[in-house]
Design a protein around this motif. Structure first.
Motif, PDB file in Angstrom:
ATOM      1  N   PRO A   1      16.105 103.760  58.942  1.00 46.56           N
ATOM      2  CA  PRO A   1      17.298 103.543  59.781  1.00 46.56           C
ATOM      3  C   PRO A   1      18.441 104.472  59.422  1.00 46.56           C
ATOM      4  O   PRO A   1      19.286 104.775  60.263  1.00 46.56           O
ATOM      5  CB  PRO A   1      17.661 102.082  59.503  1.00 46.56           C
ATOM      6  N   GLU A   2      18.477 104.903  58.165  1.00 49.59           N
ATOM      7  CA  GLU A   2      19.458 105.868  57.701  1.00 49.59           C
ATOM      8  C   GLU A   2      18.715 107.050  57.084  1.00 49.59           C
ATOM      9  O   GLU A   2      17.635 106.860  56.511  1.00 49.59           O
ATOM     10  CB  GLU A   2      20.398 105.246  56.661  1.00 49.59           C
ATOM     11  N   PRO A   3      19.224 108.257  57.191  1.00 44.87           N
ATOM     12  CA  PRO A   3      18.505 109.420  56.661  1.00 44.87           C
ATOM     13  C   PRO A   3      18.127 109.239  55.187  1.00 44.87           C
ATOM     14  O   PRO A   3      18.988 108.964  54.343  1.00 44.87           O
ATOM     15  CB  PRO A   3      19.526 110.562  56.832  1.00 44.87           C
ATOM     16  N   GLY A   4      16.818 109.335  54.919  1.00 45.80           N
ATOM     17  CA  GLY A   4      16.330 109.261  53.551  1.00 45.80           C
ATOM     18  C   GLY A   4      16.207 107.857  52.992  1.00 45.80           C
ATOM     19  O   GLY A   4      15.818 107.690  51.829  1.00 45.80           O
ATOM     20  N   LEU A   5      16.507 106.825  53.797  1.00 45.00           N
ATOM     21  CA  LEU A   5      16.454 105.448  53.314  1.00 45.00           C
ATOM     22  C   LEU A   5      15.514 104.625  54.192  1.00 45.00           C
ATOM     23  O   LEU A   5      15.725 104.506  55.405  1.00 45.00           O
ATOM     24  CB  LEU A   5      17.844 104.811  53.325  1.00 45.00           C
ATOM     25  N   LYS A   6      14.472 104.063  53.589  1.00 47.22           N
ATOM     26  CA  LYS A   6      13.563 103.193  54.302  1.00 47.22           C
ATOM     27  C   LYS A   6      14.210 101.820  54.484  1.00 47.22           C
ATOM     28  O   LYS A   6      15.050 101.389  53.700  1.00 47.22           O
ATOM     29  CB  LYS A   6      12.252 103.034  53.525  1.00 47.22           C
ATOM     30  N   PHE A   7      13.773 101.131  55.523  1.00 51.56           N
ATOM     31  CA  PHE A   7      14.324  99.815  55.831  1.00 51.56           C
ATOM     32  C   PHE A   7      14.215  98.878  54.626  1.00 51.56           C
ATOM     33  O   PHE A   7      15.172  98.184  54.273  1.00 51.56           O
ATOM     34  CB  PHE A   7      13.580  99.212  57.036  1.00 51.56           C
ATOM     35  N   ASP A   8      13.011  98.831  54.006  1.00 58.13           N
ATOM     36  CA  ASP A   8      12.800  97.866  52.925  1.00 58.13           C
ATOM     37  C   ASP A   8      13.503  98.253  51.630  1.00 58.13           C
ATOM     38  O   ASP A   8      13.433  97.514  50.638  1.00 58.13           O
ATOM     39  CB  ASP A   8      11.309  97.640  52.684  1.00 58.13           C
ATOM     40  N   LYS A   9      14.162  99.392  51.620  1.00 57.30           N
ATOM     41  CA  LYS A   9      15.007  99.751  50.474  1.00 57.30           C
ATOM     42  C   LYS A   9      16.462  99.340  50.718  1.00 57.30           C
ATOM     43  O   LYS A   9      17.272  99.349  49.790  1.00 57.30           O
ATOM     44  CB  LYS A   9      14.934 101.253  50.201  1.00 57.30           C
ATOM     45  N   ILE A  10      16.767  99.019  51.973  1.00 51.21           N
ATOM     46  CA  ILE A  10      18.120  98.573  52.322  1.00 51.21           C
ATOM     47  C   ILE A  10      18.172  97.047  52.356  1.00 51.21           C
ATOM     48  O   ILE A  10      19.082  96.428  51.803  1.00 51.21           O
ATOM     49  CB  ILE A  10      18.549  99.163  53.674  1.00 51.21           C
ATOM     50  N   TYR A  11      17.172  96.435  53.017  1.00 52.44           N
ATOM     51  CA  TYR A  11      17.090  94.982  53.102  1.00 52.44           C
ATOM     52  C   TYR A  11      15.716  94.524  52.623  1.00 52.44           C
ATOM     53  O   TYR A  11      14.717  95.238  52.784  1.00 52.44           O
ATOM     54  CB  TYR A  11      17.307  94.504  54.542  1.00 52.44           C
ATOM     55  N   GLU A  12      15.662  93.315  52.096  1.00 50.82           N
ATOM     56  CA  GLU A  12      14.388  92.768  51.640  1.00 50.82           C
ATOM     57  C   GLU A  12      13.500  92.461  52.834  1.00 50.82           C
ATOM     58  O   GLU A  12      13.948  91.919  53.848  1.00 50.82           O
ATOM     59  CB  GLU A  12      14.623  91.489  50.836  1.00 50.82           C
TER      60      GLU A  12
ATOM     61  N   LEU B   1       7.408  85.736  50.449  1.00 50.98           N
ATOM     62  CA  LEU B   1       8.653  84.980  50.568  1.00 50.98           C
ATOM     63  C   LEU B   1       8.594  83.714  49.724  1.00 50.98           C
ATOM     64  O   LEU B   1       7.671  82.906  49.865  1.00 50.98           O
ATOM     65  CB  LEU B   1       8.896  84.602  52.027  1.00 50.98           C
ATOM     66  N   PRO B   2       9.571  83.514  48.853  1.00 49.96           N
ATOM     67  CA  PRO B   2       9.624  82.251  48.103  1.00 49.96           C
ATOM     68  C   PRO B   2       9.865  81.081  49.055  1.00 49.96           C
ATOM     69  O   PRO B   2      10.633  81.195  50.012  1.00 49.96           O
ATOM     70  CB  PRO B   2      10.821  82.446  47.156  1.00 49.96           C
ATOM     71  N   ASN B   3       9.222  79.950  48.805  1.00 46.49           N
ATOM     72  CA  ASN B   3       9.370  78.796  49.690  1.00 46.49           C
ATOM     73  C   ASN B   3      10.806  78.315  49.803  1.00 46.49           C
ATOM     74  O   ASN B   3      11.230  77.805  50.843  1.00 46.49           O
ATOM     75  CB  ASN B   3       8.472  77.645  49.209  1.00 46.49           C
ATOM     76  N   ASP B   4      11.591  78.467  48.715  1.00 44.94           N
ATOM     77  CA  ASP B   4      12.957  77.952  48.782  1.00 44.94           C
ATOM     78  C   ASP B   4      13.843  78.777  49.710  1.00 44.94           C
ATOM     79  O   ASP B   4      14.926  78.322  50.110  1.00 44.94           O
ATOM     80  CB  ASP B   4      13.579  77.825  47.394  1.00 44.94           C
ATOM     81  N   TYR B   5      13.411  79.975  50.090  1.00 41.92           N
ATOM     82  CA  TYR B   5      14.130  80.722  51.117  1.00 41.92           C
ATOM     83  C   TYR B   5      14.018  80.010  52.466  1.00 41.92           C
ATOM     84  O   TYR B   5      14.898  80.156  53.324  1.00 41.92           O
ATOM     85  CB  TYR B   5      13.574  82.137  51.257  1.00 41.92           C
ATOM     86  N   LEU B   6      12.927  79.255  52.648  1.00 42.48           N
ATOM     87  CA  LEU B   6      12.735  78.492  53.877  1.00 42.48           C
ATOM     88  C   LEU B   6      13.396  77.126  53.785  1.00 42.48           C
ATOM     89  O   LEU B   6      14.064  76.686  54.720  1.00 42.48           O
ATOM     90  CB  LEU B   6      11.237  78.313  54.155  1.00 42.48           C
ATOM     91  N   THR B   7      13.210  76.448  52.670  1.00 42.75           N
ATOM     92  CA  THR B   7      13.668  75.068  52.551  1.00 42.75           C
ATOM     93  C   THR B   7      15.133  74.948  52.152  1.00 42.75           C
ATOM     94  O   THR B   7      15.768  73.930  52.416  1.00 42.75           O
ATOM     95  CB  THR B   7      12.806  74.309  51.534  1.00 42.75           C
ATOM     96  N   ASN B   8      15.673  75.988  51.528  1.00 43.69           N
ATOM     97  CA  ASN B   8      17.063  75.943  51.071  1.00 43.69           C
ATOM     98  C   ASN B   8      17.760  77.268  51.385  1.00 43.69           C
ATOM     99  O   ASN B   8      18.104  78.038  50.492  1.00 43.69           O
ATOM    100  CB  ASN B   8      17.107  75.653  49.569  1.00 43.69           C
ATOM    101  N   PRO B   9      17.973  77.578  52.668  1.00 48.60           N
ATOM    102  CA  PRO B   9      18.572  78.864  53.040  1.00 48.60           C
ATOM    103  C   PRO B   9      19.990  78.999  52.486  1.00 48.60           C
ATOM    104  O   PRO B   9      20.755  78.040  52.474  1.00 48.60           O
ATOM    105  CB  PRO B   9      18.574  78.833  54.570  1.00 48.60           C
ATOM    106  N   GLN B  10      20.303  80.199  52.024  1.00 45.71           N
ATOM    107  CA  GLN B  10      21.602  80.467  51.419  1.00 45.71           C
ATOM    108  C   GLN B  10      22.339  81.546  52.223  1.00 45.71           C
ATOM    109  O   GLN B  10      21.724  82.476  52.747  1.00 45.71           O
ATOM    110  CB  GLN B  10      21.421  80.966  49.979  1.00 45.71           C
ATOM    111  N   ALA B  11      23.655  81.432  52.263  1.00 42.70           N
ATOM    112  CA  ALA B  11      24.462  82.425  52.965  1.00 42.70           C
ATOM    113  C   ALA B  11      24.316  83.803  52.345  1.00 42.70           C
ATOM    114  O   ALA B  11      24.471  84.822  53.030  1.00 42.70           O
ATOM    115  CB  ALA B  11      25.927  81.995  52.972  1.00 42.70           C
ATOM    116  N   LYS B  12      24.002  83.855  51.056  1.00 41.60           N
ATOM    117  CA  LYS B  12      23.879  85.138  50.371  1.00 41.60           C
ATOM    118  C   LYS B  12      22.568  85.855  50.704  1.00 41.60           C
ATOM    119  O   LYS B  12      22.417  87.040  50.433  1.00 41.60           O
ATOM    120  CB  LYS B  12      23.970  84.937  48.866  1.00 41.60           C
ATOM    121  N   HIS B  13      21.598  85.147  51.279  1.00 39.10           N
ATOM    122  CA  HIS B  13      20.305  85.755  51.593  1.00 39.10           C
ATOM    123  C   HIS B  13      20.416  86.684  52.805  1.00 39.10           C
ATOM    124  O   HIS B  13      20.994  86.303  53.827  1.00 39.10           O
ATOM    125  CB  HIS B  13      19.261  84.683  51.899  1.00 39.10           C
TER     126      HIS B  13
END
Length: 894
Positions: free
Chosen positions: A233-244, A266-278
């Motif tokens: 998405p940005e020159p020289g930067l792959k998507f998965d290097k910018i966002y998980e 994906l850890p299960n707690d990302y599904l069961t306990n979503p966080q604003a920081k994610h």
């Protein structure tokens, strides 16, 4: 059940206690709340008491208006709004409303309205938002995020213009606060790539943070993970290097051999306990997510070849705000295949912006996603040169059109579908099988062998013309154990083509490592022929596919278009791929059936089948009584047709003589006469169990080894509207086109009257006008038509035009025309050996291009390697060379 009130007897208080309170508790809104969140009941306002108030810290953040079960909550949000306006002054004021979030519910349906932005409209949600969900919504500045999104330039150099247009259309819709969007883009136009860029733009601007990318096959999940990992998405930067970027578990075989196998699960707690920081993207199959939400799905057992991604999927408690953006790739499928009927339930569970992505939008799909944000159809993609069109071979098989008739005394092989054991038998009476029985109850090996023989005929022609075997995909009826149609076709193809075991392979969900087999088919010479059922019908990218063979009946417009979409991509290893060929083994009836359908099909979704005990319980509750009695009667008649003698004996314990047909026939009357007594039997658990698990008659499968089928084929040509023409009819249409346009198309007038004006630009204009005509007169199609009608291969375009105007004109190949033109121009000339060498090279260029121009001497390798224009000018003299070019062009067109 004793003590349970009928819905019409349930008052508001009971609805609140039995239905609404548990839902609020489940979301974390307790009467004695902790951590700064709680709910109160009968909250006083300046205009009456609100049923519920939802508190965050010391402020009311939500108002809930409750109604009894039989009252629709859709029109009562205004009451919650009235209470919100009458709340005491506090930290919130949105156009007079003193809390940001309003709900109305009858305990089963929940409406929600975020009133902070006047563009927001109310929507249904599957549950109440948790306190953390409301805190996150309050902290997010959606208006500013959308402004940032709209300010991002559409300047990615890897995206085509229509892909940028698609992104812009999505973003405009989101800015208008639309939350369900549909993108309809033809297969092969880069839908996934477009949406990967879209996801990045939404995440970069802050419109989305937690993204669910749903697909319907594990193969497509691996493909999507690769797309995110490879996109810059940005020159020289792959998507998965910018966002998980996360996924479920993959296997090493899910990826290419040269690709790093490093799944980020994906850890299960990302599904069961979503966080604003994610901030992340989760690529997941619809089957797995449905299993996480509702438990594992039952297998279809229909002889298809779906892959399973749910083996290790456990049911989880996932809140509705786990994702704020859902992209549903191939979103058409879940609404027409019963085994995937949870598509809609899965999407409905989440309160998120939802973007559906499909090549084949159905009316029910459009209705669900509500707003068609962008459309890029197949015809437009072909016209703009991004996809290729297809030819048709109509294969006529008497067996596929009329079924199989076996005479008394005919030899058959009887196969036990359970064990695979078989025996030879003589028919004691004649037997007829309908076309619907083919490959399910009976098979004709002769019919299948002759269809493969027809395929071989066209494959050899293709190999002769293009110098390569056409990658071929055959769609079989099923891949059942011991009676697999796919296995039979693979065996017949190996025998017919004689190119070894690896040349023809089955690729279904039943083979070892199916995703590896797909990659081998895509990337390697072998297999040249793949046989599948469903696994390769959608989403799989095989650009060099050139033959698609339909041996299975198809009733779904969506499935048909997806299958055809396997061949539409431009070639990768073969850049000269100008088209692909569809073999319709039902005498062209499949293509004819779907030809007149609109781009948006009206297929109805297949509703999940109700369980027998559910129908009986509805009758017991007298719910839609007559309809449910009719449904049960039909079910019983269906049971009666499949009973074995053993089953009838078992039913005799409950009904007279075990006669289910008679029992079904009189069911409605019996219920009227003695409702309680008859319902006692119907609700009896052992009787219900028998109605489902009764012994069936042993199945048999017949190989009609003595049956002889009559199979023939015919190549057809498609115009722009999908109409099909026999070669003779196509040539007749071309002749009519030439005659009708000889005075309006310059190239026709030059070829037929003024050949001295023939130039490269005239030829280019002619090709464009022919291709743009309703008949899509491409040189390739015209050559094939002339070859079949006049038995003359590789006829040049000039000959076709002249022959169309006057059938006395000869049909020449480009090589013959170039040779004749050079002979005409050089007649009587005394040429030096050097000039003769040049003339041979010039002849080669004329044979290739049907013209010769000054710039060709420096651009065409045959001439530039001899020194180009400068060397030729020395050999002939400049004036003489220019005259030679003019004379040659005139001779070519004469």
């Amino acid at each position: 059940m004793a003590g349970v009130a009928h819905p019409h007897e349930e008052n508001e208080w009971r609805t609140r206690k039995r239905r609404i309170d548990p839902k609020l508790d489940a979301a974390g809104w307790h009467l004695r709340g902790e951590s700064g969140s709680r709910r109160t009941e009968e909250e006083p306002t300046g205009d009456g008491n609100a049923d519920y108030a939802l508190w965050l810290e010391s402020a009311i953040t939500g108002v809930v208006e409750a109604k009894k079960l039989t009252v629709s909550p859709s029109g009562v949000l205004t009451q919650a709004e009235r209470y919100a306006k009458a709340l005491p002054p506090g930290p919130y004021n949105f156009n007079g409303k003193r809390c940001p979030f309003l709900y109305s519910t009858n305990g089963e349906v929940i409406y929600f309205h975020d009133v902070r932005d006047p563009l927001n409209t109310s929507r249904t949600v599957k549950a109440f938002h948790t306190p953390d969900a409301l805190r996150e919504m309050l902290a997010r500045d959606t208006t500013t995020a959308i402004e940032k999104l709209l300010a991002l330039p559409h300047d990615h150099d890897r995206l085509r213009e229509y892909q940028k247009d698609a992104n812009a259309a999505v973003e405009k819709a989101i800015s208008e606060r639309k939350r369900r969007l549909l993108l309809a883009m033809a297969t092969g136009t880069g839908k996934t790539y477009t949406l990967v860029n879209q996801v990045y733009r939404l995440m970069k601007s802050g419109v989305a943070k937690r993204v669910l990318f749903l697909v319907d096959r594990r193969a497509l999940a691996a493909q999507a993970v690769r797309a995110f990992a490879s996109f810059e998405p940005e020159p020289g930067l792959k998507f998965d290097k910018i966002y998980e970027v996360y996924s479920s578990k993959f296997q090493a075989d899910d990826f290419e051999e040269d690709q790093k196998f490093d799944p980020n699960v994906l850890p299960n707690d990302y599904l069961t306990n979503p966080q604003a920081k994610h901030t992340f993207v989760y690529v997941c199959t619809i089957q797995r997510m449905a299993s996480n939400l509702f438990g594992r799905l039952a297998e279809s057992g229909d002889g298809g070849d779906e892959d399973d991604d749910t083996q290790d999927a456990s049911q989880l408690d996932i809140p509705i705000h786990a994702f704020d953006l859902i992209v549903a790739d191939e979103c058409h499928r879940g609404y027409t295949a019963q085994v995937l009927s949870r598509w809609r339930d899965t999407l409905d569970h989440f309160d998120a912006i939802k973007i559906g992505l499909t090549a084949t939008p159905a009316k029910h799909t459009s209705a669900y996603f509500q707003h068609l944000a962008f459309s890029y159809p197949y015809k437009q993609a072909v016209a703009e040169g991004h996809l290729v069109d297809y030819d048709v071979v109509r294969v006529k098989s008497d067996a596929k059109l009329g079924g199989v008739f076996l005479k008394e005394g005919e030899v058959v092989e009887v196969v036990d579908p359970e064990t695979g054991m078989s025996k030879i038998d003589l028919l004691e009476d004649e037997r007829g099988f309908q076309t619907t029985d083919l490959e399910k109850v009976v098979t004709s090996p002769d019919s299948n062998a002759k269809i493969i023989a027809q395929l071989k005929h066209y494959a050899e022609q293709h190999e002769q013309e293009y110098g390569r075997f056409p990658k071929t995909l055959i769609f079989a009826v099923n891949d059942l154990p011991h009676t697999s149609h796919a296995d039979q076709l693979v065996t017949l193809a190996r025998e017919a083509f004689g190119k070894g075991e690896d040349f023809a392979q089955k690729i279904t969900g039943r083979v070892d490592k199916p995703l590896r087999r797909i990659r081998e088919f895509r990337n390697r010479p072998n297999p040249g022929i793949a046989v599948t059922v469903d696994l390769l019908s959608t989403g799989v990218d095989i650009p060099d596919l050139e033959f698609i063979v339909l041996t299975r009946p198809i009733q779904s417009r969506i499935l048909f278009e997806q299958i055809i979409g396997r061949g539409t991509r431009k070639g990768e290893k073969y850049p000269d791929k100008s088209h692909f060929t569809v073999f319709d083994c039902f005498d062209g009836s499949l293509l004819k059936y779907f030809r007149d359908s609109t781009g948006v099909t009206s297929e109805k979704p297949v509703e999940p089948t109700r369980k027998l005990e559910e129908i009986i319980e509805d009758i017991w509750q007298r719910k839609d009584f007559a309809y449910n009695v009719s449904c049960l009667t039909k079910r019983l008649h269906r049971v009666a047709k499949q009973l074995s003698g053993e089953a009838q004996d078992q039913f005799a314990e409950y009904i007279p003589d075990g006669d289910v047909t008679n029992y079904a026939k009189h069911l409605a009357d019996n219920l009227k006469q003695d409702f309680t007594g008859n319902m006692k039997l119907l609700r009896h658990k052992p009787f219900q169990y028998l109605l489902i698990n009764y012994p069936r008659p042993p199945k048999i499968f017949i190989k009609a080894i003595g049956h002889v089928d009559d199979v023939s084929s015919e190549w057809l040509i498609r115009d722009r509207e999908g109409n099909q023409y026999k070669p003779d009819d196509y040539i007749t249409a071309f002749a009519r086109f030439v005659v009708e346009n000889r005075d309006t198309i310059d190239a026709f007038r030059i070829l037929l009257e003024k050949p001295k004006h023939w130039r490269a630009e005239v030829l280019k204009d002619l090709r464009q006008k022919l291709a743009a005509s309703p008949f899509n007169f491409t040189p390739d199609k015209l050559q094939k038509a002339h070859e079949r009608s006049f038995h003359k291969a590789m006829v040049d375009l000039i000959s076709m035009v002249k022959h169309a105007a006057d059938a006395k004109n000869p049909l020449l190949t480009a090589d013959e025309r170039a040779t004749a033109a050079v002979a005409t121009v050089t007649a009587g000339m005394e040429l030096t050996p050097q000039q003769l060498g040049w003339m041979e090279r010039i002849r080669e260029v004329v044979a290739k291009n049907l013209t010769i121009e000054e710039e060709d001497f420096d651009n065409q390798p045959a001439l530039s390697h001899m020194g180009g224009w400068g060397a030729a000018r020395k050999a002939f003299g400049e004036d003489e060379l220019r005259q030679l070019i003019q004379d040659l062009n005139e001779a070519v067109a004469a």
